[in-house]
Design a protein around this motif. Sequence first.
Motif, mmCIF file in Angstrom:
data_model
loop_
_atom_site.group_PDB
_atom_site.id
_atom_site.type_symbol
_atom_site.label_atom_id
_atom_site.label_comp_id
_atom_site.label_asym_id
_atom_site.label_seq_id
_atom_site.Cartn_x
_atom_site.Cartn_y
_atom_site.Cartn_z
ATOM 1 N N GLY A 1 20.548 39.822 -15.991
ATOM 2 C CA GLY A 1 21.975 40.127 -16.127
ATOM 3 C C GLY A 1 22.433 40.094 -17.579
ATOM 4 N N GLN A 2 21.962 39.086 -18.326
ATOM 5 C CA GLN A 2 22.321 38.977 -19.743
ATOM 6 C C GLN A 2 21.719 40.121 -20.562
ATOM 7 N N ILE A 3 20.476 40.469 -20.261
ATOM 8 C CA ILE A 3 19.820 41.566 -20.983
ATOM 9 C C ILE A 3 20.572 42.869 -20.732
ATOM 10 N N GLU A 4 20.968 43.104 -19.477
ATOM 11 C CA GLU A 4 21.639 44.362 -19.142
ATOM 12 C C GLU A 4 23.051 44.462 -19.730
ATOM 13 N N LYS A 5 23.609 43.338 -20.202
ATOM 14 C CA LYS A 5 24.927 43.388 -20.861
ATOM 15 C C LYS A 5 24.840 43.986 -22.265
ATOM 16 N N GLN A 6 23.625 44.057 -22.816
ATOM 17 C CA GLN A 6 23.466 44.659 -24.147
ATOM 18 C C GLN A 6 23.757 46.155 -24.025
ATOM 19 N N VAL A 7 24.583 46.674 -24.897
ATOM 20 C CA VAL A 7 25.054 48.057 -24.809
ATOM 21 C C VAL A 7 23.902 49.057 -24.747
ATOM 22 N N GLU A 8 22.864 48.824 -25.540
ATOM 23 C CA GLU A 8 21.767 49.802 -25.631
ATOM 24 C C GLU A 8 20.782 49.712 -24.473
ATOM 25 N N VAL A 9 20.891 48.691 -23.644
ATOM 26 C CA VAL A 9 19.966 48.525 -22.520
ATOM 27 C C VAL A 9 20.390 49.444 -21.382
ATOM 28 N N ILE A 10 19.460 50.257 -20.951
ATOM 29 C CA ILE A 10 19.720 51.190 -19.855
ATOM 30 C C ILE A 10 19.492 50.487 -18.520
ATOM 31 N N LYS A 11 18.354 49.817 -18.404
ATOM 32 C CA LYS A 11 18.031 49.104 -17.161
ATOM 33 C C LYS A 11 16.940 48.087 -17.444
ATOM 34 N N ALA A 12 17.003 46.937 -16.766
ATOM 35 C CA ALA A 12 15.967 45.909 -16.885
ATOM 36 C C ALA A 12 15.469 45.553 -15.489
ATOM 37 N N TYR A 13 14.173 45.350 -15.390
ATOM 38 C CA TYR A 13 13.530 44.984 -14.123
ATOM 39 C C TYR A 13 12.669 43.752 -14.367
ATOM 40 N N TYR A 14 12.373 43.012 -13.295
ATOM 41 C CA TYR A 14 11.380 41.945 -13.416
ATOM 42 C C TYR A 14 10.437 42.030 -12.226
ATOM 43 N N HIS A 15 9.180 41.672 -12.482
ATOM 44 C CA HIS A 15 8.148 41.756 -11.450
ATOM 45 C C HIS A 15 7.182 40.578 -11.579
ATOM 46 N N THR A 16 6.600 40.186 -10.458
ATOM 47 C CA THR A 16 5.559 39.160 -10.464
ATOM 48 C C THR A 16 4.232 39.813 -10.846
ATOM 49 N N ASP A 17 3.247 38.984 -11.163
ATOM 50 C CA ASP A 17 1.919 39.510 -11.495
ATOM 51 C C ASP A 17 1.338 40.328 -10.342
ATOM 52 N N GLU A 18 1.619 39.922 -9.107
ATOM 53 C CA GLU A 18 1.088 40.627 -7.938
ATOM 54 C C GLU A 18 1.686 42.024 -7.797
ATOM 55 N N GLU A 19 2.857 42.247 -8.392
ATOM 56 C CA GLU A 19 3.539 43.538 -8.278
ATOM 57 C C GLU A 19 3.198 44.495 -9.421
ATOM 58 N N THR A 20 2.364 44.037 -10.364
ATOM 59 C CA THR A 20 2.069 44.862 -11.535
ATOM 60 C C THR A 20 0.565 45.008 -11.762
ATOM 61 N N ILE A 21 0.234 46.018 -12.513
ATOM 62 C CA ILE A 21 -1.115 46.196 -13.059
ATOM 63 C C ILE A 21 -0.929 46.019 -14.559
ATOM 64 N N TYR A 22 -1.648 45.078 -15.130
ATOM 65 C CA TYR A 22 -1.393 44.755 -16.535
ATOM 66 C C TYR A 22 -2.675 44.501 -17.305
ATOM 67 N N GLN A 23 -2.571 44.667 -18.611
ATOM 68 C CA GLN A 23 -3.684 44.474 -19.529
ATOM 69 C C GLN A 23 -3.147 43.951 -20.853
ATOM 70 N N GLU A 24 -4.048 43.377 -21.620
ATOM 71 C CA GLU A 24 -3.800 43.049 -23.012
ATOM 72 C C GLU A 24 -4.985 43.596 -23.791
ATOM 73 N N SER A 25 -4.825 43.756 -25.083
ATOM 74 C CA SER A 25 -5.923 44.205 -25.938
ATOM 75 C C SER A 25 -6.068 43.226 -27.092
ATOM 76 N N CYS A 26 -7.276 43.182 -27.638
ATOM 77 C CA CYS A 26 -7.489 42.341 -28.808
ATOM 78 C C CYS A 26 -8.555 42.971 -29.686
ATOM 79 N N ILE A 27 -8.568 42.558 -30.934
ATOM 80 C CA ILE A 27 -9.655 42.942 -31.833
ATOM 81 C C ILE A 27 -10.139 41.709 -32.592
ATOM 82 N N PHE A 28 -11.455 41.688 -32.813
ATOM 83 C CA PHE A 28 -12.130 40.618 -33.544
ATOM 84 C C PHE A 28 -12.807 41.231 -34.754
ATOM 85 N N LYS A 29 -12.754 40.539 -35.875
ATOM 86 C CA LYS A 29 -13.529 40.909 -37.059
ATOM 87 C C LYS A 29 -14.560 39.805 -37.259
ATOM 88 N N ILE A 30 -15.838 40.210 -37.321
ATOM 89 C CA ILE A 30 -16.946 39.248 -37.374
ATOM 90 C C ILE A 30 -17.949 39.718 -38.434
#
Length: 176
Positions: free
Chosen positions: A67-96
């Motif tokens: 609700g607070q996020i959506e009060k920001q003028v530039e915010v069109i829409k905000a959603y929230y989801h649990t991990d079970e409702e999403t497919i997600y990834q992260e990426s990383c790089i290592f220098k060795i």
Amino acid sequence: MSQEEQQYTISVYTENNIGLLNRISAIFQRRHINIESINSSVSEIEGVSRFTIVVNLSEEHMKKIIGQIEKQVEVIKAYYHTDEETIYQESCIFKIKSELLFDEPQIQNIIKDSNARIVTVNKNFFVLEKSGRREEIELLYRELKPFGILQFTRSGRISVTKEPMEISKMLEAFNY
């Protein structure tokens, strides 16, 4: 994390305005809520940006934050989801150090077993890239740490929902 708290992925669709990230992060800061990760990128809709934010909260608090996020003028829409409702990834790089790639056969096995990818190799160092769940990235970090990591960086979460989000239809009505 208390009993009722769980991890949520927040998707915030916004106009691309300077200062908005500060105002959104201030919403969390004022409530002493730690942001686990944050990512900003273009979205599937031309001219619309998307923030992906990961936090640990109760659903009651999550609804208030949205609700607070959506009060920001530039915010069109905000959603929230649990991990079970999403497919997600992260990426990383290592220098060795490059010498390890040739002198330590175990390094090559770690790379192969983790499905990491060698991005570049030169005489001084090589760079590995890995995408996956946070646990996979943390495991690879622990396996490489004893050999010496020169540099490491990890992205914030990127995600899509399993169910369709109605943002595109909603924005068509506003001619975005």
